[in-house]
Structures are given as structure tokens and as C-alpha cells.
Design a protein around this motif. Structure first.
Motif, mmCIF file in Angstrom:
data_model
loop_
_atom_site.group_PDB
_atom_site.id
_atom_site.type_symbol
_atom_site.label_atom_id
_atom_site.label_comp_id
_atom_site.label_asym_id
_atom_site.label_seq_id
_atom_site.Cartn_x
_atom_site.Cartn_y
_atom_site.Cartn_z
ATOM 1 N N SER A 8 0.822 -1.216 0.000
ATOM 2 C CA SER A 8 0.000 0.000 0.000
ATOM 3 C C SER A 8 0.848 1.255 0.000
ATOM 4 C CB SER A 8 -0.928 -0.004 1.219
ATOM 5 O OG SER A 8 -0.186 0.028 2.416
ATOM 6 N N ARG A 11 2.162 1.864 -3.389
ATOM 7 C CA ARG A 11 1.183 2.385 -4.336
ATOM 8 C C ARG A 11 0.965 3.865 -4.124
ATOM 9 N NH1 ARG A 11 -2.281 1.023 -7.869
ATOM 10 N NH2 ARG A 11 -1.875 -1.183 -7.620
ATOM 11 N N GLY A 100 -10.326 7.405 -10.210
ATOM 12 C CA GLY A 100 -10.014 5.990 -10.121
ATOM 13 C C GLY A 100 -8.663 5.693 -9.500
ATOM 14 N N ARG A 103 -8.941 6.420 -5.820
ATOM 15 C CA ARG A 103 -9.776 5.386 -5.194
ATOM 16 C C ARG A 103 -8.983 4.092 -4.995
ATOM 17 N NH1 ARG A 103 -13.425 5.596 -8.598
ATOM 18 N NH2 ARG A 103 -13.005 3.776 -9.908
ATOM 19 N N GLU A 104 -8.214 3.700 -5.996
ATOM 20 C CA GLU A 104 -7.456 2.460 -5.892
ATOM 21 C C GLU A 104 -6.415 2.546 -4.769
ATOM 22 O OE1 GLU A 104 -4.967 -0.601 -8.797
ATOM 23 O OE2 GLU A 104 -5.636 1.349 -9.555
ATOM 24 N N SER A 105 -5.784 3.708 -4.635
ATOM 25 C CA SER A 105 -4.801 3.890 -3.569
ATOM 26 C C SER A 105 -5.450 3.793 -2.188
ATOM 27 C CB SER A 105 -4.110 5.249 -3.732
ATOM 28 O OG SER A 105 -3.211 5.484 -2.678
ATOM 29 N N VAL A 107 -8.316 2.326 -1.401
ATOM 30 C CA VAL A 107 -8.778 0.948 -1.184
ATOM 31 C C VAL A 107 -7.611 0.056 -0.772
ATOM 32 C CG1 VAL A 107 -9.686 -1.107 -2.352
ATOM 33 C CG2 VAL A 107 -10.805 1.106 -2.666
ATOM 34 N N ASP A 108 -6.462 0.245 -1.416
ATOM 35 C CA ASP A 108 -5.287 -0.549 -1.050
ATOM 36 C C ASP A 108 -4.893 -0.316 0.408
ATOM 37 O OD1 ASP A 108 -5.025 -1.853 -3.420
ATOM 38 O OD2 ASP A 108 -3.309 -0.706 -4.139
#
Length: 459
Positions: A8, A11, A100, A103-105, A107-108
Motif C-alpha cells: 500500500s 502504491r 479511479g 480510489r485504488e490507492s 482501497v489498497d
């Protein structure tokens, strides 16, 4: 197993590197043999060759435990994690976070916090099902720091989407946390019970304490954030502060537990200082005592220049060089626990370097030609690891260096496994892994003698 915190953090801090990584991956499809400085071409390898290397599992050990915490301390850490996770909206979808990439970061980070929390609970369950001294509570308590880091990073990143001014509030928090850590940093006396095992345990306790506080110092020392930053950077800065506060919480409790368990409270400061001084004398009488950057010229055989074996030998000396620098820094800063740790790493690294130099000179280590040679170095490293596990026991700084060395072996195995996971005919680079296995074999073979050298000084 991949550390979710590493994933994480990587990322959210290095999203911009994704394009570069993709380019590197594509480049791996082309057969490009290794070429040394003298223009000699060396063999390439394929994923099929990488699979030949991993013939058996390497042994693993848990890090040694200097003191056992109370159950309540871990429970408090779990509550802190839950409170931070509860601040996140559910679900974390496009409606909640339109961007996006952001959001992905987030969520990770959330998923990493959940994984860490699950690990904490699993360790608590294992503790409850075994003996009181199995060490699982200690590992669980320290893991709460990472879970709090990731959960806070996710929560503040979400908050910053609508209100970037949360970054301004972090500045005041940074000052408060820094002051709290500064008050904890110094140690007047290094105390433990009397006796061989007790002195070793005390050295381990202070070494781990100082390592954790130094990690926080590094993170807070490069810390900075503003409302103009990307929301993931704001979240990352908040995660750093949470990790620092969690580290202070952990060591507040472990300090209390250490003091409570002492029976005669012997002062070991003089023994620690003498051990470090004697090791510094050993450094200065070796090739690694040469002026900064000159140690390799003093220790390298003259006929290696420009060859692959020169790279192997230089890499073999780097752990001793780093340990030397850490030893001098710990001595200057009066961090005696960290100094004992660095002394063991130096004595082990110096011996490992000398082993590899001797192998090169007598011809038992030559330039890499086949995957079978890589496998042989790995198998010898595993044999040495098993011997080190047998010869080093109890909670001690030597046991911690053994744990860290075996973690390095695990990471090299992971790199080899990633290469092996490609299509069988795909070209992969295994020269770095070869260097690592050669070095790890030597370090694990040298570890018992390195540990004993420092242990004899300390006792």
C-alpha cells in the motif's frame, strides 16, 4: 508473503513509477546477455532456469521477543484500528471517490489495514492457545502500528477530497508527536537482570527500542505536507504521524513491562559501551577502517577489476560497510542497543566478505555460467541457515540478526519465484539473485562466529 504495508505504501507514494515498471517488464522479453566492463558476454537465463533454482523451502524463524506485553495493550491497539476504519465510507466506490487512481490507492490502504488487523487477531488467538511466553502478543502489538498507519492514511485521504485544509491540522499534530518522541529518545542507563541470558535480553530490548524510534525519526525528519498536495500524499503524511504515535504507545507500554519484570535491575551500560569500543577498534584495524569509499581498493584482489566477480565481491562487502557506518552513528548518538546490533552485523559481514574473497582466490567461486550454480549457492545458504538456527538460541541481538538475514533470503527467493512465474522461454535476469545467494550463504556461514565475537565482549 507480501507485506501489505509495503504494497500500500508503495502504491500511494510511487504511482508515477507504474509506466517505468511497465517498460522494464516489456524489455524482459528480449534476450540481452550480461556484458562486463571488459566486454565479455555472459549467459542469459529463462524462467525455466529460475524454476531449477528453487528446489526446497528455506527455513524461517520468528523475530526474538525481548519482553511480553499485556493483553490489554493489544486490545487498545485493535480499538484504535477499528475507530480509524470506521471513519471510511462504505462502499469505497466511484460515487464516493470519482478519481479511479485515488480510489485504488485508498482501497489498497484500507485493505492493508484490514489484513494487518486480521494478523493481529490471529496472533492473539495463537497466544491464547499456547504458552504465556510464545511471543505472539509482542508481534501483535508491534503490528498494530502498521495497521493504524494504513487505516489513518486511507481515512485522511478520503477526508481531504472534500476538505484539503485537513493538511493544515496535521502540522500541529506533527509538532506534538515529535515532542513526545523526543522525550522518549534518550536512555540514561541500560538496565536488565544479572546473568548471561538477562544481559543478552536487555541488549535485544534496547536495540529494538532504538531501532523503532530511529525509524520514526527518519519518517518525521523528511515529513512535510500542505493543502495543495495530492490527497493521497496528505493521507500518507497522516499515516506517518499515526505510525509515530502508535510507536510511542507501544514503547510506553513495553518500557513499563520491562521495568516491571526486572528483579535486581543491574546497570549494563558499561558492558555495552566496552563492547562497542572494542568493535570499533576491530573496524579500524580492518580494511573497512580505510577512509570512506576506499575500503574496497584496500581489500580487492588486483586481478578482479572489471569482472563480474568484482561486482560480487563489492556487493559482499556492502553489509559490513553499512554496519560500520551504523556502528559509528550509534556510538556518536549514544544508542548503545543499536550499537550492539551493528557490531554483530559488522563482525558477521566482515567474515562473510573474507569468505567470498577466499573463494574467489582459490577458484571455488567463479563467474556465473549456469542455473545449477545458482541453485548450489542457494542450497548451501539453506544448509548454513539451518546450522545458524541450531547454534543461536534465546532472545538476543544475535537472534535478531539471524532473523533479518533469513528475511533477506526470503526476499531473494521471492525475486527468483517472480522470475520463474513467467512463460518458460522468457528471458529473465538472475545475476542479481546469484550475487544475493552467494552473499547470503557467506553471511549465514559467518553468523555464528560473528555473534560469538560480540557475545564474548558483551559478557
Amino acid at each position: 508473503m507480501t507485506d501489505p504495508r509495503d504494497r500500500s505504501r508503495g502504491r500511494r507514494r510511487f504511482l508515477a513509477a507504474a509506466g517505468t515498471l511497465g517498460t522494464v517488464a516489456l524489455a524482459g522479453c528480449t534476450v540481452i546477455p550480461w556484458i562486463s566492463d571488459d566486454g565479455e558476454t555472459h549467459p542469459s537465463f529463462t524462467a525455466a532456469d529460475a524454476r531449477v533454482v528453487l528446489t526446497e523451502d528455506a527455513p524461517t524463524v520468528e523475530p526474538p521477543v525481548p519482553v511480553n506485553p499485556e493483553d490489554d495493550a493489544v486490545s487498545d491497539g485493535l480499538e484504535d484500528i477499528d475507530e480509524l476504519l470506521a471513519a471510511l465510507p462504505e462502499p469505497l466506490d466511484a460515487e464516493a471517490i470519482p478519481n479511479g487512481v485515488v480510489r485504488e490507492s485508498i482501497v489498497d490502504d484500507r485493505d492493508a489495514a484490514r489484513e494487518r488487523r486480521d494478523d493481529v487477531e490471529a496472533r492473539v488467538d495463537e497466544h491464547n492457545g499456547q504458552a504465556e511466553t510464545n511471543g505472539q502478543l509482542y508481534h501483535a502489538l508491534r503490528t498494530t502500528r502498521d495497521a493504524r498507519d494504513d487505516a489513518r492514511a486511507a481515512a485522511i485521504a478520503v477526508a481531504a477530497i472534500d476538505d484539503p485544509s485537513v493538511a493544515d491540522e496535521l502540522e500541529a499534530e506533527h509538532a506534538t508527536v515529535s515532542t513526545r518522541l523526543a522525550d522518549r529518545r534518550g536512555v540514561e542507563t541500560y538496565r536488565g537482570d544479572d546473568g548471561t541470558d538477562e544481559r543478552l535480553r536487555a541488549a535485544l530490548f534496547y536495540g529494538r527500542r532504538e531501532a523503532d524510534l530511529s525509524e520514526v525519526d527518519r519518517r518525521l525528519g523528511r515529513w512535510g505536507v500542505s493543502s495543495n498536495d495530492d490527497v493521497t500524499n496528505i493521507g500518507s503524511a497522516a499515516g506517518d504521524l499515526e505510525f509515530a504515535a502508535a510507536t510511542a504507545d507501544v514503547w510506553d507500554h513495553l518500557d513499563e513491562r520491562h521495568d516491571a519484570e526486572l528483579e535486581d535491575s543491574t546497570d549494563h551500560t558499561a558492558a555495552f559501551e566496552a563492547t562497542i569500543e572494542e568493535t570499533i577498534d576491530r573496524v579500524e584495524s580492518s580494511a573497512f577502517g580505510e577512509p570512506q569509499g576506499d575500503w574496497f581498493d584496500a581489500a580487492r584482489p588486483a586481478d578482479l577489476e572489471g569482472s563480474e566477480l568484482e561486482n560480487v565481491l563489492y556487493a559482499a562487502g556492502r553489509p559490513a560497510e553499512r554496519a560500520r557506518d551504523d556502528l559509528f552513528d550509534a556510538d556518536a548518538d549514544e544508542r548503545l542497543g543499536a550499537g550492539i546490533d551493528a557490531a554483530i552485523r559488522f563482525e558477521t559481514g566482515r567474515r562473510a566478505f573474507e569468505r567470498i574473497r577466499e573463494r574467489i582466490e582459490d577458484g571455488s567461486l567463479d563467474e556465473l555460467e549456469s542455473a545449477a550454480e545458482i541453485r548450489a549457492e542457494r542450497e548451501a545458504a539453506i544448509d548454513a541457515a539451518e546450522s545458524a538456527i541450531e547454534s543461536i538460541d534465546g532472545p538476543s541481538p544475535g537472534a535478531h540478526v539471524r532473523y533479518e538475514t533469513l528475511r533477506s533470503l526470503e526476499r531473494t527467493d521471492d525475486a527468483t519465484a517472480r522470475a520463474a512465474a513467467n512463460d518458460l522461454g522468457r528471458t529473465v535476469s538472475l545475476h542479481g539473485e546469484f550475487e544475493d545467494y552467494v552473499q547470503l550463504r557467506a553471511r549465514l556461514e559467518a553468523l555464528p562466529d560473528g555473534v560469538e565475537a560480540v557475545r564474548s565482549r558483551l559478557l
